[in-house]
Scaffold this active site. Structure first.
Site, PDB file in Angstrom:
ATOM      1  N   GLU A 265       0.866  -1.175   0.000  1.00  0.00           N
ATOM      2  CA  GLU A 265       0.000   0.000   0.000  1.00  0.00           C
ATOM      3  C   GLU A 265       0.905   1.228   0.000  1.00  0.00           C
ATOM      4  OE1 GLU A 265      -3.674   1.999  -0.150  1.00  0.00           O
ATOM      5  OE2 GLU A 265      -2.960   0.006  -0.701  1.00  0.00           O
ATOM      6  N   GLU A 295      -0.403   9.416  -5.778  1.00  0.00           N
ATOM      7  CA  GLU A 295       0.684   8.457  -5.582  1.00  0.00           C
ATOM      8  C   GLU A 295       1.093   7.797  -6.893  1.00  0.00           C
ATOM      9  OE1 GLU A 295      -1.003   7.818  -1.082  1.00  0.00           O
ATOM     10  OE2 GLU A 295      -1.310   6.244  -2.578  1.00  0.00           O
ATOM     11  N   ASP A 432      -7.020   2.713   2.464  1.00  0.00           N
ATOM     12  CA  ASP A 432      -6.581   1.438   3.036  1.00  0.00           C
ATOM     13  C   ASP A 432      -7.718   0.421   3.037  1.00  0.00           C
ATOM     14  OD1 ASP A 432      -4.398   3.060   3.665  1.00  0.00           O
ATOM     15  OD2 ASP A 432      -5.193   3.485   5.655  1.00  0.00           O
TER      16      ASP A 432
END
Length: 446
Positions: A265, A295, A432
């Site tokens: 992650e 990201e 998450d």
């Protein structure tokens, strides 16, 4: 919903490394006015333009917080001046709860009644241990008489430091003035002031490390996170490279006796050197990666795709994000799946020979959207029955653009619209939740 839960109930998950306590503040107009009243607005604007990548003084925090609110982009920025802790501690927070990707995922998957969830964190104080749910399926590795023993997390704490992150949540439409400049929150989001205690290292204790092959035998998959908090250098002379080399070795130890799936992650990483090491040492070693659009843009920038990276940062077009995911898949032969989560859609990009069908991939993502909607609506998932609340949440207004399943030039690509909660109770941990839900469900088909 019961069909989803039935599929994952026999799964065994290992998750590491990062856990902390999130101190959460729900921001109001008055909070922002109080923060900026002692500063010249032009000084804050100048600092916003400088875009500080770490918090060394209060104005760094204020500037990055306002930038995050104005752009609607969530962010996590490390606190590098520990003397500011006293100032942050004086803020009246609304609540404290489990934080850190590994901690959030461990609690979620234990609550969803997976057969076994093994959590490892290098720091487990009593206060931290008390943040874990009290279920028999949630276990922590201990060593007794040179044997691996799995115990209830709440019984496994020791005298260790507690890491506390400060989370500042803001809602879409929040507005205030910075001098003559009107600031309006474009989206619901959060800004994280990340703690990086010197004493907490992202590593396994040596007594546990030698049992990693055995832990790998006990599980079906591993969800790994926290590498973003590794420092470039520590006071004892150890460097980031030392810890990343060990982390890569640990990934290999996990699959020494059994070839389990491993997921990275990703996270917001301000230092380019650390970001590059996460890519070189960790991304190059796992089968699955999860990230948001910022990201993926950061990874593409490191790989040399600056123009595409900039386009994703500025526009977040699904076509660009799909192209970026394909590039990452092509650059790393070890990867089976690239998962990207955004406000409006979740995306899987795999190779054409991936063993899962398009329908199975879609099912993974649909499960993930229900989990995320439930967490956004309720603030947390405390029991399986809570998921019915997530099922009631409609897909977002752009749903017709994102419900796609297709093969394209040797790729399997599936995108599913998010279930959009207009006024979420919290946005912390949504990424998450999405990634772990999709990953565990993906592994259940293997």
């Amino acid at each position: 919903m019961l069909k989803y839960i039935e599929r994952i109930k026999n799964m065994n998950l290992f998750t590491a490394y990062n856990t902390n306590i999130d101190a959460i503040k729900y921001l109001t107009k008055e909070d922002l006015e109080e923060l900026i009243k002692n500063y010249n607005p032009n000084d804050i604007i100048k600092k916003i333009e400088e875009y500080p990548r770490e918090i060394k003084e209060k104005i760094d925090f204020i500037a990055r917080l306002i930038y995050s609110i104005e752009t609607g982009k969530p962010a996590e920025v490390p606190l590098t001046n520990e003397s500011l802790n006293n100032w942050f501690n004086k803020i009246k927070y609304n609540e404290e709860r489990m934080g850190g990707q590994a901690g959030i995922v461990a609690n979620l998957m234990a609550t969803l009644k997976l057969n076994k969830v093994i959590i490892y964190t290098p720091a487990l104080s009593k206060k931290q241990a008390d943040m874990f749910v009290d279920y028999e399926n949630l276990l922590y590795p201990n060593v007794e008489d040179n044997k691996l023993i799995l115990k209830n997390v709440k019984e496994s704490y020791w005298d260790s430091p507690t890491k506390i992150n400060r989370i500042f949540e803001f809602k879409k439409g929040l507005e205030f003035y910075l001098g003559d400049r009107k600031i309006v929150a474009k989206e619901n989001g959060r800004f994280i002031v990340a703690s990086r205690p010197e004493s907490i290292r992202i590593e396994f204790k040596e007594e546990i490390r030698k049992f990693l092959p055995q832990i790998g035998e006990l599980v079906d998959c591993a969800f790994l996170s926290g590498y973003h908090s590794i420092k470039e250098r520590y006071s004892d002379g150890k460097t980031a490279k030392y810890y990343f080399k060990k982390a890569k070795e640990d990934l290999n130890l996990l699959i020494k006796n059994k070839k389990i799936k491993r997921h990275l992650e990703f996270a917001s990483i301000s230092k380019l050197n650390i970001r590059k090491m996460v890519i070189d040492y960790i991304l190059s070693s796992v089968e699955s990666v999860g990230m948001d659009e910022t990201e993926i843009a950061n990874v593409l920038h490191v790989l040399g795709y600056e123009k595409l990276s900039d386009n994703i940062i500025k526009k977040s077009k699904i076509e660009d994000i799909i192209e970026g995911a394909k590039i990452i898949l092509d650059n790393f032969d070890n990867l089976e799946v690239v998962q990207v989560h955004t406000i409006y859609f979740i995306l899987f990009v795999c190779r054409e020979d991936n063993p899962l069908s398009l329908e199975q991939l879609k099912e993974c993502l649909e499960f993930a959207t229900i989990l995320a909607a439930t967490k956004a609506k309720l603030g947390n998932i405390n029991k399986i029955e809570d998921l019915y609340e997530g099922l009631k949440v409609p897909y977002n207004k752009h749903k017709d653009l994102f419900f796609k399943k297709y093969c394209e030039n040797n790729y399997k690509i599936v995108s599913v619209p998010s279930r959009y909660v207009e006024n979420p109770k919290s946005t912390v941990g949504l990424g998450d939740t999405i990634s772990s839900g999709a990953f565990v469900y993906y592994c259940s088909f293997q």
